[in-house]
Each structure stands twice: as C-alpha cells, then as structure tokens.
Design a protein around this motif. Structure first.
Motif, PDB file in Angstrom:
ATOM      1  N   VAL A   1     -19.579   6.170  -8.712  1.00 46.80           N
ATOM      2  CA  VAL A   1     -19.397   4.837  -8.125  1.00 46.80           C
ATOM      3  C   VAL A   1     -18.898   3.857  -9.179  1.00 46.80           C
ATOM      4  N   GLU A   2     -19.502   3.886 -10.375  1.00 46.08           N
ATOM      5  CA  GLU A   2     -19.065   3.002 -11.450  1.00 46.08           C
ATOM      6  C   GLU A   2     -17.621   3.301 -11.850  1.00 46.08           C
ATOM      7  N   ASN A   3     -17.274   4.573 -11.889  1.00 39.62           N
ATOM      8  CA  ASN A   3     -15.917   4.980 -12.254  1.00 39.62           C
ATOM      9  C   ASN A   3     -14.891   4.444 -11.267  1.00 39.62           C
ATOM     10  N   ILE A   4     -15.163   4.628  -9.976  1.00 38.80           N
ATOM     11  CA  ILE A   4     -14.218   4.205  -8.940  1.00 38.80           C
ATOM     12  C   ILE A   4     -14.185   2.694  -8.795  1.00 38.80           C
ATOM     13  N   ALA A   5     -15.353   2.067  -8.743  1.00 42.79           N
ATOM     14  CA  ALA A   5     -15.400   0.610  -8.560  1.00 42.79           C
ATOM     15  C   ALA A   5     -14.757  -0.116  -9.734  1.00 42.79           C
ATOM     16  N   GLY A   6     -14.824   0.449 -10.925  1.00 47.12           N
ATOM     17  CA  GLY A   6     -14.201  -0.191 -12.078  1.00 47.12           C
ATOM     18  C   GLY A   6     -12.708  -0.369 -11.913  1.00 47.12           C
ATOM     19  N   LEU A   7     -12.052   0.572 -11.244  1.00 45.84           N
ATOM     20  CA  LEU A   7     -10.604   0.487 -11.055  1.00 45.84           C
ATOM     21  C   LEU A   7     -10.203  -0.596 -10.057  1.00 45.84           C
ATOM     22  N   THR A   8     -11.158  -1.101  -9.269  1.00 49.08           N
ATOM     23  CA  THR A   8     -10.826  -2.197  -8.352  1.00 49.08           C
ATOM     24  C   THR A   8     -10.558  -3.494  -9.110  1.00 49.08           C
ATOM     25  N   ALA A   9     -10.910  -3.530 -10.403  1.00 50.37           N
ATOM     26  CA  ALA A   9     -10.633  -4.713 -11.209  1.00 50.37           C
ATOM     27  C   ALA A   9      -9.152  -4.830 -11.565  1.00 50.37           C
ATOM     28  N   VAL A  10      -8.402  -3.731 -11.426  1.00 46.89           N
ATOM     29  CA  VAL A  10      -6.955  -3.769 -11.653  1.00 46.89           C
ATOM     30  C   VAL A  10      -6.315  -4.591 -10.548  1.00 46.89           C
ATOM     31  N   ASP A  11      -5.388  -5.463 -10.902  1.00 44.98           N
ATOM     32  CA  ASP A  11      -4.757  -6.350  -9.926  1.00 44.98           C
ATOM     33  C   ASP A  11      -4.142  -5.548  -8.786  1.00 44.98           C
ATOM     34  N   GLY A  12      -4.494  -5.902  -7.557  1.00 43.63           N
ATOM     35  CA  GLY A  12      -4.044  -5.174  -6.394  1.00 43.63           C
ATOM     36  C   GLY A  12      -5.233  -4.595  -5.654  1.00 43.63           C
ATOM     37  N   ALA A  13      -4.981  -3.633  -4.783  1.00 45.41           N
ATOM     38  CA  ALA A  13      -6.043  -3.060  -3.954  1.00 45.41           C
ATOM     39  C   ALA A  13      -6.191  -1.568  -4.210  1.00 45.41           C
ATOM     40  N   MET A  14      -7.442  -1.092  -4.145  1.00 43.27           N
ATOM     41  CA  MET A  14      -7.702   0.345  -4.153  1.00 43.27           C
ATOM     42  C   MET A  14      -7.786   0.819  -2.713  1.00 43.27           C
ATOM     43  N   VAL A  15      -7.231   2.001  -2.443  1.00 45.74           N
ATOM     44  CA  VAL A  15      -7.282   2.584  -1.107  1.00 45.74           C
ATOM     45  C   VAL A  15      -8.059   3.889  -1.186  1.00 45.74           C
ATOM     46  N   ILE A  16      -9.130   3.993  -0.379  1.00 45.28           N
ATOM     47  CA  ILE A  16      -9.886   5.238  -0.278  1.00 45.28           C
ATOM     48  C   ILE A  16     -10.040   5.592   1.199  1.00 45.28           C
ATOM     49  N   SER A  17     -10.305   6.851   1.455  1.00 49.56           N
ATOM     50  CA  SER A  17     -10.525   7.289   2.833  1.00 49.56           C
ATOM     51  C   SER A  17     -11.986   7.106   3.201  1.00 49.56           C
ATOM     52  N   ARG A  18     -12.285   7.226   4.464  1.00 44.72           N
ATOM     53  CA  ARG A  18     -13.668   7.105   4.923  1.00 44.72           C
ATOM     54  C   ARG A  18     -14.555   8.207   4.364  1.00 44.72           C
TER      55      ARG A  18
ATOM     56  N   ILE B   1     -10.142  -5.658  -4.467  1.00 40.23           N
ATOM     57  CA  ILE B   1     -10.062  -5.315  -3.046  1.00 40.23           C
ATOM     58  C   ILE B   1     -10.227  -3.808  -2.905  1.00 40.23           C
ATOM     59  N   LEU B   2     -11.082  -3.401  -1.970  1.00 43.15           N
ATOM     60  CA  LEU B   2     -11.239  -1.993  -1.632  1.00 43.15           C
ATOM     61  C   LEU B   2     -10.897  -1.824  -0.160  1.00 43.15           C
ATOM     62  N   LEU B   3      -9.874  -1.027   0.121  1.00 44.53           N
ATOM     63  CA  LEU B   3      -9.458  -0.747   1.489  1.00 44.53           C
ATOM     64  C   LEU B   3      -9.946   0.647   1.873  1.00 44.53           C
ATOM     65  N   VAL B   4     -10.698   0.723   2.965  1.00 48.90           N
ATOM     66  CA  VAL B   4     -11.253   1.991   3.435  1.00 48.90           C
ATOM     67  C   VAL B   4     -10.503   2.374   4.706  1.00 48.90           C
ATOM     68  N   VAL B   5      -9.775   3.476   4.646  1.00 51.72           N
ATOM     69  CA  VAL B   5      -8.869   3.848   5.739  1.00 51.72           C
ATOM     70  C   VAL B   5      -9.301   5.178   6.345  1.00 51.72           C
ATOM     71  N   PRO B   6      -8.819   5.498   7.562  1.00 46.45           N
ATOM     72  CA  PRO B   6      -9.174   6.771   8.190  1.00 46.45           C
ATOM     73  C   PRO B   6      -8.658   7.952   7.365  1.00 46.45           C
ATOM     74  N   PRO B   7      -9.415   9.043   7.311  1.00 49.57           N
ATOM     75  CA  PRO B   7      -8.933  10.222   6.584  1.00 49.57           C
ATOM     76  C   PRO B   7      -7.780  10.894   7.330  1.00 49.57           C
ATOM     77  N   HIS B   8      -6.962  11.620   6.576  1.00 49.81           N
ATOM     78  CA  HIS B   8      -5.860  12.394   7.155  1.00 49.81           C
ATOM     79  C   HIS B   8      -4.885  11.514   7.940  1.00 49.81           C
ATOM     80  N   SER B   9      -4.720  10.277   7.492  1.00 55.88           N
ATOM     81  CA  SER B   9      -3.777   9.355   8.135  1.00 55.88           C
ATOM     82  C   SER B   9      -2.949   8.673   7.054  1.00 55.88           C
ATOM     83  N   SER B  10      -1.684   8.485   7.345  1.00 52.15           N
ATOM     84  CA  SER B  10      -0.788   7.820   6.385  1.00 52.15           C
ATOM     85  C   SER B  10      -0.303   6.477   6.898  1.00 52.15           C
ATOM     86  N   ASP B  11      -0.869   6.017   8.015  1.00 56.65           N
ATOM     87  CA  ASP B  11      -0.389   4.762   8.598  1.00 56.65           C
ATOM     88  C   ASP B  11      -0.627   3.576   7.672  1.00 56.65           C
ATOM     89  N   TRP B  12      -1.675   3.654   6.820  1.00 54.29           N
ATOM     90  CA  TRP B  12      -1.980   2.557   5.895  1.00 54.29           C
ATOM     91  C   TRP B  12      -0.817   2.266   4.949  1.00 54.29           C
TER      92      TRP B  12
END
Length: 379
Positions: free
Chosen positions: A269-286, A215-226
């Motif tokens: 891209v390969e470096n970051i996307a590889g970590l999405t294989a870890v159980d759970g979700a990755m969170v990145i900003s827009r 899972i990749l979650l893309v959230v607004p930058p400079h926000s902590s509501d996520w």
C-alpha cells in the motif's frame, strides 16, 4: 473527577456516551464476545478535557501525539503495566507522550471510585473500545476499533478548538454511497469490490499521509474504456500491469499467515500510494492491478464539460447539496469529477495537500457526479 474547563468536552460527551451505549448494546444482542466497557458521560468528558489541554503543551519543543484508550488492564492482551497508578492529568500525559506516540500503542486509562487513572500501555484493545487520539495541538479524534477489522479505526467525532463534528452514519445508507465510504462509516459493507479487507481505505490513508496531493482512479478490470479519458501517450505506463497487491488479496482469500500478510499489505500500500504523489493520476483496477501513474485526465470525446455535482460530508447537521465544481476544489477535483462523469462505473479518490480528501462516484439516483468529503473519517 477533574474539573472541565474545555467546554466542547461537555457537549460532545453526551452524544458520545449515547453512541457507545447503542453500539455496544447492538453488538451484545448479536452475541458478540470480548466487547469493550462503556465509558460514562462524566468519564468521557474528563478524558476529552485533559487530552485537549495536554495537546496544547510541549515537551522539549514537541507537541504530544498520543492514543488514549478506556479499558481495564484485564480487557487488554499482554499489557505493559506500570508499577503504580499514575494520575490522569495534563502533566502526566505530556511527560509520557514522547514514549508512546508510535502507531498502535495505546495509553490505558480506567475509572474507579470516581477517579480516572493511567495503568499502563497496550497494543491490543477489545472491539468497540473508546479511543481518543491527540493528532495535533487542539485536534482530537474520538474513534473505536472496528468489529473484526484491522487497519483504520472508525471515527466517531472530531473536535478542533470549539468546533465539534459528529460523524453521521445515515449518509452511508444512501443507495449510491460508494463502498469505501460505507466501510469508513462501519456499516458492515465491503471495503473493496471482492472482500471485506479495507484496501481502498488503507490507500486513502497513505495518500493523505504523504501530503503531496494526488488522484487515484479505480476502474473496472479487463476494460480499456478508461483510456478514452486519459491523454496519450501515457507518461508513466506500467507494463505489464503491476499485480503485487492483487496477488496479496488472493493470498488473503487463501487464509495465509495473518500477521505476515498484514506487513506485506502495508508495504505494498505504501509503495503504490507513494506514486500518487507524482503529478497526474494513478489508474488501478478494482482488483488492484496498477496500469499507470502520473496520467493526465482529459474530457472524453463528444462529452460535455461537467459544471455541478452533489456534495456530501457525513457530518451531523449537514445535508447533500448541489455545488459548482469550482466550490469543491481546484484542478485535481475538476479533472476527477470529469473522469467520473465520463466513466460512470469508476471511482476517483482525490487527496489535497491541505489534508482534505474527496471520493467521486456516479449517482444513478441523482444522475450526477457525487463528491463525498471524507477527511473527517480518515484522520
């Protein structure tokens, strides 16, 4: 011309000829240069027929994976020309496949006096060039190089056995269509929030490729509501946030050396996307700063549990339908849909181990979470 024995080739070729005619006619009207030649229906039919039967054969125990492009040697840049014209048939394709299966290599085919022949290979093809990828036995993907683009080509149709899926761009014209979907449909929409480089598409392709799900979650930058929708403490927090990809995007704006920049982008891209294989979700900003990975999604306090969503697959003949979330997928899909319900200015991309890929976003029009099933656009 070879005799067609794969019946789906006849049906698909009619639609595909019209598609490429319309596509190229519009480009020429706009004054675009170096546009690919338009393949005739009979040519498309033969290419599909030969490719399908070749996909079912094996050379030294391996099924062929090959990219076939319709263009003349003059339309290619610095092509590798064979000394003789090779016949375009299943035997030739099967024999050549091991030598040209690497990404970016195209087998060049052309038609002359009613006969299709193989002239060589090329790394560069013109915009909107007809491309057929043999992805696996019985699975063919018809696509074209996007105008001015790089990275993921635009898929036009998927043929698997006797099943034909024609991509329908009309789904991308909906007001609430997320930009990653409209970009995959080649609707001249930005692929990310800050420019036209298809970073989210590259991340999606890489996530799907590792076949671990994620899972990749893309959230607004400079926000902590996520953080209100994530279990704390974080299992794998990234502090300070990892901004290598964000800095690369700044370099692109500053017009760095293109080839070097592309290589760096691919590696990040390969470096970051590889970590999405870890159980759970990755969170990145827009703007592509990585905050955490392996995070557990939870329902926001005082929020209700999501039950139904709007399900969309951009295939000709389909339509948007309301479904229970359990009909769409398992735990990953449920948690991603809940996150978007609670964080409506975010985007969630979910890769399944079986190759399915879904983008979740909020629809202001329907006042519901919408799920775009896009694996047919990513193959």
């Amino acid at each position: 011309m070879n005799q067609t024995t794969y019946q789906a080739a006849k049906t698909a070729s009619i639609v595909l000829e019209d598609h490429f005619k319309d596509l190229i006619a519009i480009a020429l009207e706009k004054g675009e240069q170096k546009i690919a030649s338009i393949p005739k229906r009979e040519t498309i039919e033969v290419i599909i027929n030969v490719a399908f039967w070749a996909s079912l054969r094996k050379e030294e125990g391996r099924a062929p994976k090959i990219s076939i492009s319709f263009l003349s040697p003059e339309e290619a840049e610095e092509p590798l020309l064979f000394g003789v014209r090779l016949p375009f048939n299943t035997n030739t394709i099967t024999k050549l496949a091991p030598g040209i299966e690497r990404a970016g290599v195209h087998l060049g085919v052309w038609e002359e006096n009613g006969s299709i022949y193989i002239w060589g290979t090329t790394l560069t093809i013109p915009d909107y060039c007809f491309v057929l990828d043999v992805s696996e036995p019985g699975l063919l993907v018809i696509k074209h190089r996007r105008l001015y683009g790089f990275g993921k080509y635009t898929n036009v149709a998927i043929l698997k056995g006797d099943e034909i899926k024609i991509i329908d761009k009309q789904f991308g014209f909906a007001k609430d269509s997320p930009s990653v979907v409209t970009a995959l449909l080649d609707l001249n929409s930005p692929c990310s929030w800050n420019n036209g480089v298809n970073v989210l598409i590259q991340l999606a392709v890489s996530m799907r490729k590792h076949q671990q799900g994620g899972i990749l979650l893309v959230v607004p930058p400079h926000s902590s509501d996520w953080r209100k929708s994530i279990v704390h403490p974080l299992s794998y927090p990234v502090y300070p946030s990892f901004g290598s990809l964000a800095r690369l995007m700044e370099d692109y704006v500053n017009d760095t050396t293109e080839i070097q920049w592309r290589v760096k982008l691919y590696n990040e891209v390969e470096n970051i996307a590889g970590l999405t294989a870890v159980d759970g979700a990755m969170v990145i900003s827009r703007d592509f700063n990585v905050y955490t990975f392996g995070a557990k999604i939870t329902r926001k306090e005082n929020s209700k549990t999501i039950d139904t969503i709007i399900y969309i697959e951009p295939i000709n003949g389909d339509e948007a339908t309301e479904k229970f979330i359990g009909e769409v997928g398992g735990t990953r899909h449920l948690s991603a849909a809940q996150f978007i319900y609670d964080q409506r200015d975010s985007l969630a991309m979910v890769a399944s181990q079986d190759g399915h890929f879904t983008v979740f976003s909020w629809s202001e029009t329907a006042q519901k979470v919408q799920a775009h099933r896009i694996d047919t656009l990513l193959i």
